[in-house]
Design a protein around this motif. Structure first.
Motif, PDB file in Angstrom:
ATOM      1  N   GLU A 161      30.792  77.505  25.687  1.00 51.68           N
ATOM      2  CA  GLU A 161      29.860  76.855  25.018  1.00 51.68           C
ATOM      3  C   GLU A 161      29.000  76.198  25.843  1.00 51.68           C
ATOM      4  OE1 GLU A 161      29.978  76.382  21.713  1.00 51.68           O
ATOM      5  OE2 GLU A 161      32.165  76.623  21.369  1.00 51.68           O
ATOM      6  N   ILE A 162      27.659  75.839  25.082  1.00 54.24           N
ATOM      7  CA  ILE A 162      26.560  75.171  26.065  1.00 54.24           C
ATOM      8  C   ILE A 162      26.416  73.851  25.586  1.00 54.24           C
ATOM      9  CG2 ILE A 162      24.010  75.192  26.242  1.00 54.24           C
ATOM     10  CD1 ILE A 162      24.061  78.114  25.066  1.00 54.24           C
ATOM     11  N   SER A 163      26.331  73.120  26.807  1.00 52.34           N
ATOM     12  CA  SER A 163      26.316  71.623  26.773  1.00 52.34           C
ATOM     13  C   SER A 163      24.869  71.228  27.207  1.00 52.34           C
ATOM     14  CB  SER A 163      27.588  70.799  27.535  1.00 52.34           C
ATOM     15  OG  SER A 163      28.852  71.509  26.947  1.00 52.34           O
ATOM     16  N   LEU A 164      24.535  70.032  26.920  1.00 53.82           N
ATOM     17  CA  LEU A 164      23.205  69.522  27.292  1.00 53.82           C
ATOM     18  C   LEU A 164      23.464  68.050  27.729  1.00 53.82           C
ATOM     19  CD1 LEU A 164      20.110  69.842  27.445  1.00 53.82           C
ATOM     20  CD2 LEU A 164      19.990  68.553  25.277  1.00 53.82           C
ATOM     21  N   PHE A 165      22.965  68.117  28.921  1.00 53.40           N
ATOM     22  CA  PHE A 165      23.021  66.391  29.594  1.00 53.40           C
ATOM     23  C   PHE A 165      21.521  66.326  29.659  1.00 53.40           C
ATOM     24  CE2 PHE A 165      27.089  67.258  30.009  1.00 53.40           C
ATOM     25  CZ  PHE A 165      27.928  67.223  31.256  1.00 53.40           C
ATOM     26  N   GLU A 166      21.103  65.146  28.847  1.00 55.91           N
ATOM     27  CA  GLU A 166      19.699  64.698  28.991  1.00 55.91           C
ATOM     28  C   GLU A 166      19.517  63.417  29.738  1.00 55.91           C
ATOM     29  OE1 GLU A 166      18.272  62.940  25.475  1.00 55.91           O
ATOM     30  OE2 GLU A 166      16.345  62.640  26.443  1.00 55.91           O
ATOM     31  N   GLY A 167      18.524  63.565  30.308  1.00 59.14           N
ATOM     32  CA  GLY A 167      18.356  62.159  31.468  1.00 59.14           C
ATOM     33  C   GLY A 167      17.508  62.547  32.792  1.00 59.14           C
ATOM     34  N   PRO A 168      16.878  61.598  33.428  1.00 60.43           N
ATOM     35  CA  PRO A 168      16.314  61.804  34.427  1.00 60.43           C
ATOM     36  C   PRO A 168      17.263  61.577  35.741  1.00 60.43           C
ATOM     37  CG  PRO A 168      15.870  59.549  33.700  1.00 60.43           C
ATOM     38  CD  PRO A 168      16.681  60.180  32.657  1.00 60.43           C
ATOM     39  N   PRO A 169      17.026  62.278  36.727  1.00 64.44           N
ATOM     40  CA  PRO A 169      17.897  62.354  38.021  1.00 64.44           C
ATOM     41  C   PRO A 169      18.259  60.894  38.389  1.00 64.44           C
ATOM     42  CG  PRO A 169      15.741  63.261  38.741  1.00 64.44           C
ATOM     43  CD  PRO A 169      15.868  63.067  37.153  1.00 64.44           C
ATOM     44  N   GLY A 170      19.338  60.615  38.817  1.00 65.73           N
ATOM     45  CA  GLY A 170      19.590  59.453  39.447  1.00 65.73           C
ATOM     46  C   GLY A 170      20.693  58.372  38.540  1.00 65.73           C
ATOM     47  N   LEU A 171      20.899  59.230  37.401  1.00 65.91           N
ATOM     48  CA  LEU A 171      21.965  58.449  36.371  1.00 65.91           C
ATOM     49  C   LEU A 171      23.271  59.039  36.258  1.00 65.91           C
ATOM     50  CD1 LEU A 171      19.029  57.764  33.601  1.00 65.91           C
ATOM     51  CD2 LEU A 171      19.894  56.224  35.393  1.00 65.91           C
ATOM     52  N   GLY A 172      23.493  60.122  36.976  1.00 72.20           N
ATOM     53  CA  GLY A 172      24.940  60.510  36.990  1.00 72.20           C
ATOM     54  C   GLY A 172      25.375  61.769  36.313  1.00 72.20           C
TER      55      GLY A 172
ATOM     56  N   ILE B 141      24.930  65.079  25.620  1.00 66.49           N
ATOM     57  CA  ILE B 141      25.190  63.780  26.364  1.00 66.49           C
ATOM     58  C   ILE B 141      23.763  63.153  26.735  1.00 66.49           C
ATOM     59  CG2 ILE B 141      26.507  62.335  28.058  1.00 66.49           C
ATOM     60  CD1 ILE B 141      28.704  64.516  28.070  1.00 66.49           C
ATOM     61  N   GLN B 142      23.702  61.790  26.776  1.00 63.11           N
ATOM     62  CA  GLN B 142      22.360  61.225  27.043  1.00 63.11           C
ATOM     63  C   GLN B 142      22.791  60.314  27.999  1.00 63.11           C
ATOM     64  OE1 GLN B 142      20.231  58.651  24.422  1.00 63.11           O
ATOM     65  NE2 GLN B 142      18.314  59.673  24.851  1.00 63.11           N
ATOM     66  N   PHE B 143      21.987  60.396  29.094  1.00 64.54           N
ATOM     67  CA  PHE B 143      21.914  59.464  30.168  1.00 64.54           C
ATOM     68  C   PHE B 143      20.965  58.545  30.265  1.00 64.54           C
ATOM     69  CE2 PHE B 143      25.684  61.320  32.736  1.00 64.54           C
ATOM     70  CZ  PHE B 143      25.785  62.738  31.892  1.00 64.54           C
ATOM     71  N   LYS B 144      21.306  57.185  29.948  1.00 64.35           N
ATOM     72  CA  LYS B 144      19.829  56.213  30.100  1.00 64.35           C
ATOM     73  C   LYS B 144      20.268  54.964  30.374  1.00 64.35           C
ATOM     74  CE  LYS B 144      16.405  55.054  26.569  1.00 64.35           C
ATOM     75  NZ  LYS B 144      16.100  55.295  25.480  1.00 64.35           N
ATOM     76  N   ASN B 145      19.451  54.415  31.378  1.00 67.81           N
ATOM     77  CA  ASN B 145      19.868  53.180  32.027  1.00 67.81           C
ATOM     78  C   ASN B 145      21.142  53.295  32.706  1.00 67.81           C
ATOM     79  OD1 ASN B 145      17.285  52.184  31.381  1.00 67.81           O
ATOM     80  ND2 ASN B 145      18.019  51.200  29.451  1.00 67.81           N
TER      81      ASN B 145
END
Lengths: 420, 221
Positions: free
Chosen positions: B52-63, B181-185
């Motif tokens: 499957e295709i997965s998406l990790f959204e977020g700027p670098p430095g958040l894991g 998945i979203q990486f925020k703060n």
């Protein structure tokens, strides 16, 4: 050369193979003969392949022309020749062709006028008769009629290069029209490579166009040498698809650069690993498309951005340690980056070039003092080459965890990596 | 239970023998475990979904990269391969060695300059059937919808877990993604995961706590 190392080629179409010592590997003489014909048929351009087996090359050539697929019993070449007509005389050549064709034709006409029909009639005459009338040529004919002339097929390996050429009667304006003869010619070249035990390092295809004197060279070089015909074909196809053939191709040449074969010594129980071939294919395609693909390797350098390199081969991992050089009474130590800091945190993403940070005031530094300091050897470098950096961990308002350093020479802050 | 019911119950396994599935054969679709229990236990695949295709959204430095690298660590323990396509920043081999990853089983690709080559290189890498997982970290996702559909089909065929790590999402239809998945703060939010109630949020420091003890203990300078 797949059947025997003793091969000689006499242009335009005669190939002589000495299979007395290798025929048993192919199931006997008859089976070997059939396999040779089958293999030659695959490589031919539709021309019918004829073959015969005899003790001597000239007898085999004559049988090939008149009684294809015949096997002359051992020691009975002269008996086998008896049934052939006088027309077979020009084909009694083998490795040494007849010098004077005109004299040979005169000889045949003379025999025909005397009413002789087959070679058996000629065998009734002694050698002196041949020698008196036709000199050296007569003596040669006599020896060949009675299979007394010895012609040895040499062990010498052919030195001619791997080259092929194709001319289009109707110039080709579609890539598929070029690819079809290309595949056929490559098949022949790779069969020769296999026979000689060589690998292809690269091929250079030169296209000549119809409406101009221009030519185009297309080099195809996979990441490593091999005899993978499909890989070379696919790589060439990719290159050809990028060319506009509005000016159609009139002819093309293929120059193949060969290298010695790489032999892998495999254990009997070790399964053959096909992953390596897949790797080579992937890396070759990437190189062809100008994509940088490789593996990461550590380098014992002091500065983080120089302490890693990109390599195209699978890396040999070495323990990170200082480089020590002992010169008479002095010891020189070149410190390796992260040698003693294996347990210290390292960013997962490292920028190739540090980026200047304008808004470093907004960053929250996690330590008051720098966690690490890197300094180049000040006694060796000029002012410009000196580097002195203090590294910190920092958090920005968005929550990103950064690896930041302050350049002590300029007192500016730079972003060098992310703990992502 | 009366006799009639009992007889039917005994007869069913005999009549439907070939169609019945044993309990041990019933298993969720396979995934790549990350070792992060809160994540693995939540999603259906017990890890990053294979095929499957997965998406990790977020700027670098958040894991985001760390989460993928944790899955790669498990892949390397099985002596299998992974690949990483990167835009600007390269993976630091020192960090990889600290995570006990095998550098000679991690292929790194620098993102090509031409946009169409990204799709081509992903296609080639998936169809080579060499990799268990491919991480693609790019600042801007420039793959069209029909290209994504093609990539998904390839992933399904070759059972590759393709993870796209990007800062900006363009118009990407979420139907194609199995996991988003979203990486925020300091938080990681699962916005989409098949057969699971979403959004689901957990603490981001769980992902890279081992990198900085100060973060784990919430110490500040």
């Amino acid at each position: 050369m797949a059947f025997t190392p003793k091969v000689q080629f006499r242009p335009p179409q005669w190939v002589f193979l000495e299979i007395s010592e290798t025929s048993h590997l192919f199931g006997g003489e008859k089976s070997c003969l059939e396999q040779v014909v089958t293999k030659a048929s695959l490589l031919s351009d539709g021309t019918k392949i004829r073959a015969a087996l005899a003790d001597n090359p000239y007898v085999a050539q004559a049988l090939c022309e008149f009684e294809s697929m015949t096997i002359s019993p051992r020691g009975q070449d002269s008996e086998t020749l008896k049934g052939l007509s006088l027309e077979a005389i020009p084909f009694l050549e083998g490795l040494l062709p007849w010098g004077q064709k005109t004299q040979l034709q005169n000889m045949i006409q003379f025999f025909q006028r005397l009413g002789f029909l087959c070679l058996e009639d000629l065998q009734k005459f002694p050698s002196t008769s041949f020698k008196e009338r036709w000199g050296q040529m007569g003596e040669t004919l006599y020896r060949r009629l009675f299979a007394k002339e010895r012609q040895l097929v040499s062990l010498l390996v052919s030195q001619e290069g791997f080259y092929s050429y194709h001319y289009f009667d109707d110039p080709a304006f579609l890539s598929s029209q070029v690819l079809h003869p290309f595949y056929f010619l490559m098949n022949q070249l790779f069969a020769r490579l296999e026979g000689r035990g060589r690998f292809a390092q690269k091929i250079i295809v030169t296209l000549y166009f119809e409406y101009s004197q221009k030519f185009l060279k297309l080099p195809v070089e996979p990441i490593s040498s091999s005899r993978d015909l499909h890989l070379f074909y696919d790589l060439f196809k990719n290159k050809l698809d990028q060319i506009n053939l509005e000016n159609p191709v009139r002819e093309f040449e293929i120059d193949l650069v060969d290298v010695p074969e790489k032999v892998e010594q495999l254990d009997f129980f070790e399964p053959r690993d096909h992953a390596k071939e897949k790797w080579q294919r992937l890396l070759s395609f990437a190189k062809d498309h100008e994509c940088e693909v490789g593996f990461l390797e550590t380098d014992p350098q002091i500065l983080p951005e120089r302490s890693m390199r990109f390599t195209h081969r699978i890396p040999v991992l070495e323990q990170i340690q200082d480089q020590k050089t002992v010169l008479s009474d002095s010891v020189q130590i070149k410190t390796a980056f992260s040698k003693n800091l294996e347990k210290a945190p390292r960013p997962s993403l490292l920028l190739e070039q540090p980026q200047p940070l304008e808004s470093f005031h907004q960053l929250k530094f996690l330590t008051r003092l720098p966690t690490e300091r890197f300094e180049t050897s000040w006694w060796q470098l000029t002012e410009k080459e000196k580097v002195c950096r203090d590294y910190y961990f920092a958090l920005n308002p968005q929550g990103q965890l950064l690896w930041v350093f302050q350049d002590r020479m300029s007192e500016k802050y730079y972003l060098h990596g992310y703990f992502d | 239970m009366n006799l009639k019911t009992k007889a039917i119950k005994d007869l069913l396994p005999i009549e439907l023998q070939s169609q019945l599935i044993r309990p041990e054969e019933v298993a969720p679709p396979c995934g790549l475990r990350t070792g992060l229990d809160v994540f693995d236990n939540f999603v259906l695949w017990q890890g990053l979904p294979k095929g499957e295709i997965s998406l990790f959204e977020g700027p670098p430095g958040l894991g985001a990269t760390s989460l993928w690298l944790q899955a790669v660590q498990k892949v390397h323990q099985q002596k299998k391969w992974a690949a990483f396509i990167t835009d600007k920043a390269l993976l630091s081999p020192h960090n990889l060695q600290q995570r006990q990853l095998d550098l000679d089983k991690l292929l790194v690709v620098k993102k090509p300059e031409k946009k169409e080559q990204l799709f081509w290189i992903l296609q080639e890498m998936i169809s080579s059937s060499l990799f268990e997982t491919i991480g693609c970290q790019i600042s801007e996702l420039s793959i069209s919808h029909h290209q994504m559909v093609k990539l998904k089909k390839l992933c399904r065929t070759y059972k590759v877990a393709l993870i796209l790590i990007t800062e900006k999402i363009q118009r990407l239809q979420q139907q194609i993604l199995a996991l988003y998945i979203q990486f925020k703060n300091n938080f990681i939010t699962i916005h989409k995961a098949a057969h699971r109630l979403t959004p689901f949020t957990f603490d981001g420091s769980l992902v890279y706590a081992n990198s900085l003890p100060q973060i784990c203990k919430q110490h500040r300078a």
